[in-house]
Design a protein around this motif. Sequence first.
Motif, PDB file in Angstrom:
ATOM      1  N   UNK A  30       1.200  -1.441   0.171  1.00 37.86           N
ATOM      2  CA  UNK A  30       0.053   0.334   0.223  1.00 37.86           C
ATOM      3  C   UNK A  30       0.432   1.181   0.056  1.00 37.86           C
ATOM      4  N   UNK A  31       1.789   1.420  -0.821  1.00 40.04           N
ATOM      5  CA  UNK A  31       2.551   2.497  -1.119  1.00 40.04           C
ATOM      6  C   UNK A  31       2.218   4.266  -1.017  1.00 40.04           C
ATOM      7  N   UNK A  32       0.338   4.109  -2.072  1.00 40.91           N
ATOM      8  CA  UNK A  32       0.241   4.947  -2.175  1.00 40.91           C
ATOM      9  C   UNK A  32      -1.125   4.977  -1.722  1.00 40.91           C
ATOM     10  N   UNK A  33      -1.292   4.653   0.178  1.00 41.28           N
ATOM     11  CA  UNK A  33      -1.999   4.994   1.215  1.00 41.28           C
ATOM     12  C   UNK A  33      -2.610   6.066   1.652  1.00 41.28           C
ATOM     13  N   UNK A  34      -2.837   7.226   2.013  1.00 45.74           N
ATOM     14  CA  UNK A  34      -2.835   8.075   2.666  1.00 45.74           C
ATOM     15  C   UNK A  34      -1.743   9.294   2.000  1.00 45.74           C
ATOM     16  N   UNK A  35      -1.931   9.463   0.294  1.00 41.45           N
ATOM     17  CA  UNK A  35      -1.465  10.466  -0.785  1.00 41.45           C
ATOM     18  C   UNK A  35      -1.625  11.068  -1.724  1.00 41.45           C
TER      19      UNK A  35
END
Length: 378
Positions: A30-35
Amino acid sequence: YPHQLSGGQQQRVVLAQALLLGSRVVVADEPTTGQDGLTKRRVVGQLAALTARGIAVVLLSHDLDVVRALADEVVVMREGRVVESGPAERLWEAPRHPWTRELLASEGGPTSFDVGVTRSRRPVVRVRGLVARHRAGSRSGPVVLRVPALDLHAGECLAVVGRSGSGKTTLARCLAGLHRDHDGDVLLDDTGLPRSLRQRTRAQLASVQYVFQDAHAAFDEHRPVVRQVARTAVRLRGADAEAARREALSVLARLGLPEDLVRRRPGGLSGGELQRAALARALLARPRVLLCDEITSGLDTVTRRDILGTLTEVVAERGDLALVLITHDLATAALAHRVAVLDAGEVVEQGPARKVLDDPRHPFTRSLVGTAEPAANT
């Protein structure tokens, strides 16, 4: 320090640590969670550059737009089993398993919060002259947020959008009494709220409830989830323990969490399941203001649709509730009545959601709206 970074900034720090090691395989969970859209585009570009250099990337993600942008092969899982796999193009065009088809069909989300909701002209919460700082040791640090004026109305959903680190969570924490290093006034029904939750009355604590982005950190790992959810009604409303347990089970079931699941300790639930339990716990306080901080960012499209649908129903049923959605997902923000856009700690634009997102006036809002979709697969 880590606590001075937003969730999205912390995520990028972890990604940077992984990239510094010269690995042959990078597992990106989930590297783009909250981006925000701008940062998501850069992260996607960085991961695409890794694959171009011959590094393998294993992407674990609920964000189907990011999967579309990066993946050559896709594996679809449900309840611990692989239900479908194959080349990305084939899977998008001709999904074979019912769960895959449901995931793809759920991307559109629920109907708008405008449906069946009557908004009050009288604000539930008024923010005036808010100036927040991060404390540096025993001293107040630099200003991280300025909000001259902001109103929250009963029956209304306000979406707060902006880049990671722009002050969205700080704003919510000021409202909730979790960030006390600030000047200005936060008024609930024209009565000033103490800056610290430790100084707030039980009724004030119940009135403003916060659902955190990190659901795991919000639960005691040693007690069953249902007991922790029910405890909110006992502690803040004075409810009978057995009545609180029944109410907790009912609300949890409405959010798709059966009794046998919520009798487990938090470690026995997934992140998405714990996020729904955290929402149930907040609802048991019967709040006037519900602050939801990126609560859909780590969820699959089906669960995201269901949670937003539940929130829509709650706002419609509870005419006295004001909902604040902190989100990087512009599709989620578009469901709200109003949108406030933050950049570098300043409210640069606010107004009706459709007007702000369809015809933005501020340059930053235009750049944010222009990056709603991640970069194309390279």
